[in-house]
Design a protein around this motif. Structure first.
Motif, PDB file in Angstrom:
ATOM      1  N   ARG A 284       0.938  -1.262   0.096  1.00 53.57           N
ATOM      2  CA  ARG A 284       0.061   0.046  -0.038  1.00 53.57           C
ATOM      3  C   ARG A 284       0.830   1.396   0.092  1.00 53.57           C
ATOM      4  NH1 ARG A 284      -2.552  -3.667   3.365  1.00 53.57           N
ATOM      5  NH2 ARG A 284      -4.490  -3.970   3.180  1.00 53.57           N
ATOM      6  N   SER A 285       1.980   1.069   0.306  1.00 56.46           N
ATOM      7  CA  SER A 285       2.859   2.353   0.183  1.00 56.46           C
ATOM      8  C   SER A 285       3.163   2.854  -1.205  1.00 56.46           C
ATOM      9  CB  SER A 285       4.558   2.100   0.566  1.00 56.46           C
ATOM     10  OG  SER A 285       4.952   0.945   0.374  1.00 56.46           O
TER      11      SER A 285
ATOM     12  N   LYS B 287       3.567  -1.271  10.238  1.00 58.14           N
ATOM     13  CA  LYS B 287       3.099  -1.523   8.936  1.00 58.14           C
ATOM     14  C   LYS B 287       3.546  -0.504   7.994  1.00 58.14           C
ATOM     15  CE  LYS B 287      -0.519  -4.599   9.971  1.00 58.14           C
ATOM     16  NZ  LYS B 287      -1.951  -5.129   9.589  1.00 58.14           N
ATOM     17  N   VAL B 288       3.617  -0.701   6.519  1.00 56.71           N
ATOM     18  CA  VAL B 288       3.737   0.451   5.854  1.00 56.71           C
ATOM     19  C   VAL B 288       2.509   0.748   4.851  1.00 56.71           C
ATOM     20  CG1 VAL B 288       6.375   0.040   5.348  1.00 56.71           C
ATOM     21  CG2 VAL B 288       4.595  -0.973   3.996  1.00 56.71           C
ATOM     22  N   PRO B 289       2.331   2.037   4.443  1.00 57.07           N
ATOM     23  CA  PRO B 289       3.111   2.985   4.767  1.00 57.07           C
ATOM     24  C   PRO B 289       3.360   3.845   6.061  1.00 57.07           C
ATOM     25  CG  PRO B 289       1.188   3.829   3.644  1.00 57.07           C
ATOM     26  CD  PRO B 289       1.161   2.266   3.784  1.00 57.07           C
ATOM     27  N   ALA B 290       4.496   4.377   6.142  1.00 55.27           N
ATOM     28  CA  ALA B 290       4.432   5.480   7.263  1.00 55.27           C
ATOM     29  C   ALA B 290       5.208   6.767   6.802  1.00 55.27           C
ATOM     30  CB  ALA B 290       5.186   4.779   8.337  1.00 55.27           C
ATOM     31  N   LEU B 291       4.904   7.998   7.371  1.00 53.85           N
ATOM     32  CA  LEU B 291       5.379   9.004   6.770  1.00 53.85           C
ATOM     33  C   LEU B 291       5.905   9.860   7.773  1.00 53.85           C
ATOM     34  CD1 LEU B 291       5.590  10.900   3.960  1.00 53.85           C
ATOM     35  CD2 LEU B 291       3.803  12.295   5.144  1.00 53.85           C
ATOM     36  N   VAL B 292       7.281  10.468   7.788  1.00 51.64           N
ATOM     37  CA  VAL B 292       7.507  11.382   8.693  1.00 51.64           C
ATOM     38  C   VAL B 292       7.581  12.777   7.985  1.00 51.64           C
ATOM     39  CG1 VAL B 292       9.382  12.046  10.216  1.00 51.64           C
ATOM     40  CG2 VAL B 292       8.930   9.713  10.152  1.00 51.64           C
TER      41      VAL B 292
ATOM     42  N   GLU C 127      -1.199   4.921   8.232  1.00 51.20           N
ATOM     43  CA  GLU C 127      -2.589   4.546   7.594  1.00 51.20           C
ATOM     44  C   GLU C 127      -2.338   5.370   6.239  1.00 51.20           C
ATOM     45  OE1 GLU C 127      -5.030   2.671   7.904  1.00 51.20           O
ATOM     46  OE2 GLU C 127      -4.132   1.549   9.738  1.00 51.20           O
ATOM     47  N   SER C 128      -2.603   4.523   5.193  1.00 50.30           N
ATOM     48  CA  SER C 128      -1.940   5.179   3.778  1.00 50.30           C
ATOM     49  C   SER C 128      -3.376   6.328   3.458  1.00 50.30           C
ATOM     50  CB  SER C 128      -2.285   3.908   2.475  1.00 50.30           C
ATOM     51  OG  SER C 128      -3.576   3.576   2.598  1.00 50.30           O
TER      52      SER C 128
ATOM     53  N   ILE D 261      -6.308   8.058  -6.663  1.00 51.99           N
ATOM     54  CA  ILE D 261      -5.385   7.159  -6.688  1.00 51.99           C
ATOM     55  C   ILE D 261      -5.317   6.166  -5.776  1.00 51.99           C
ATOM     56  CG2 ILE D 261      -2.906   7.316  -5.438  1.00 51.99           C
ATOM     57  CD1 ILE D 261      -2.372   9.902  -6.843  1.00 51.99           C
ATOM     58  N   MET D 262      -6.085   6.209  -4.613  1.00 60.49           N
ATOM     59  CA  MET D 262      -6.431   5.221  -3.760  1.00 60.49           C
ATOM     60  C   MET D 262      -7.299   4.157  -4.009  1.00 60.49           C
ATOM     61  SD  MET D 262      -5.289   6.040  -0.322  1.00 60.49           S
ATOM     62  CE  MET D 262      -6.101   5.044   0.505  1.00 60.49           C
ATOM     63  N   ALA D 263      -8.306   4.679  -5.056  1.00 61.00           N
ATOM     64  CA  ALA D 263      -9.319   3.617  -5.649  1.00 61.00           C
ATOM     65  C   ALA D 263      -8.319   2.808  -6.955  1.00 61.00           C
ATOM     66  CB  ALA D 263     -10.479   4.315  -6.151  1.00 61.00           C
ATOM     67  N   ALA D 264      -7.596   3.626  -7.533  1.00 59.08           N
ATOM     68  CA  ALA D 264      -7.169   2.852  -8.719  1.00 59.08           C
ATOM     69  C   ALA D 264      -6.107   1.938  -8.413  1.00 59.08           C
ATOM     70  CB  ALA D 264      -6.533   3.945  -9.835  1.00 59.08           C
ATOM     71  N   GLN D 265      -5.252   2.290  -7.249  1.00 62.07           N
ATOM     72  CA  GLN D 265      -4.271   1.341  -6.820  1.00 62.07           C
ATOM     73  C   GLN D 265      -4.981   0.105  -6.332  1.00 62.07           C
ATOM     74  OE1 GLN D 265      -2.769   0.936  -3.413  1.00 62.07           O
ATOM     75  NE2 GLN D 265      -1.106  -0.434  -4.442  1.00 62.07           N
TER      76      GLN D 265
END
Ligand SMILES: N[C@@H](CCC(=O)N[C@@H](CS)C(=O)NCC(=O)O)C(=O)O
Length: 199
Positions: free
Chosen positions: A10-11, A48-53, A61-62, A157-161
């Motif tokens: 999901r990243s 879990k991934v993704p993670a963002l700093v 949470e993506s 992007i979320m839906a298409a991926q």
């Protein structure tokens, strides 16, 4: 910003959006032992991934990460400002995460992701039933070029991926409308740019 990711995960959604907005970021691909390491659990207690700093902010949470990126680049207009449009955007965001993705994730968990003793191969039929119900709802609700009218937003992007994930796992999508939508979103340059980074 620093994005923590892993191949075929999901990243990719969040990486795709970072490319779409033209952000300056660093991509750190994890290796399996990193997921439960102390240093990564400090960033994402869920391991879990993704993670963002992003500066002092640590986010997991993506969908939340995509919303953060979209809000950070308002000039790109990838998250609606008007209340009703934002509510439609939220509706599809929650739908992707709780209805569309879940049957796929159920199939994946019971095929390879869960430890072997917890896998129930019979779950596949139930998950397929739920997948088809979710696709029917998407097909009925998708009456414009994108999920929020004619404007491309981060929820596309979320839906298409997620739809791509289904194709990769050979889970059927029969609706031409949905396949055309997915192709329209995937044809963006940012998709190829993100794919090249993940290769
Ligand atoms: N709801 C979370 C799910 C994150 C998730 O399950 N990520 C998977 C990869 S797609 C992962 O990191 N799995 C590692 C593990 O479960 O140990 C999101 O959307 O970010």
């Amino acid at each position: 910003m620093k994005l923590y990711g892993f191949a075929n995960s999901r990243s990719f959604r969040t990486l795709w959006l970072l490319e779409e907005v033209g952000a300056q970021y660093e991509l750190k691909m994890l290796s399996p032992p990193d997921f439960n390491s102390d240093w990564f659990l400090e960033i994402n207690p869920n391991g879990k991934v993704p993670a963002l700093v992003d500066g002092d902010l640590k986010l997991f949470e993506s969908a939340a990460i995509c919303n953060h990126i979209a809000r950070k680049f308002p000039e790109k207009e990838l998250i609606p400002q008007a209340t009703n449009e934002l509510s439609i955007y939220d509706q599809w965001m929650f739908f992707v995460m709780s209805e569309l993705e879940q049957p796929l994730w159920t199939m994946a968990k019971h095929k390879f992701a869960l430890p072997k003793t917890y896998r129930q191969p019979d779950m596949k039929e139930t998950a397929l039933f739920e997948w088809n119900k979710a696709l029917k709802a998407l097909d009925a609700g998708l009456n414009t070029s994108y999920l929020v009218g004619e404007s491309f937003t981060a929820v596309d992007i979320m839906a298409a991926q997620t739809l791509q994930w289904a194709e990769r796992f050979k889970v059927p999508i029969e609706s031409k409308k949905i396949l055309d939508y997915k192709d329209r979103v995937v044809s963006r340059e940012s998709f190829q740019q993100a794919s090249d980074k993940f290769a």
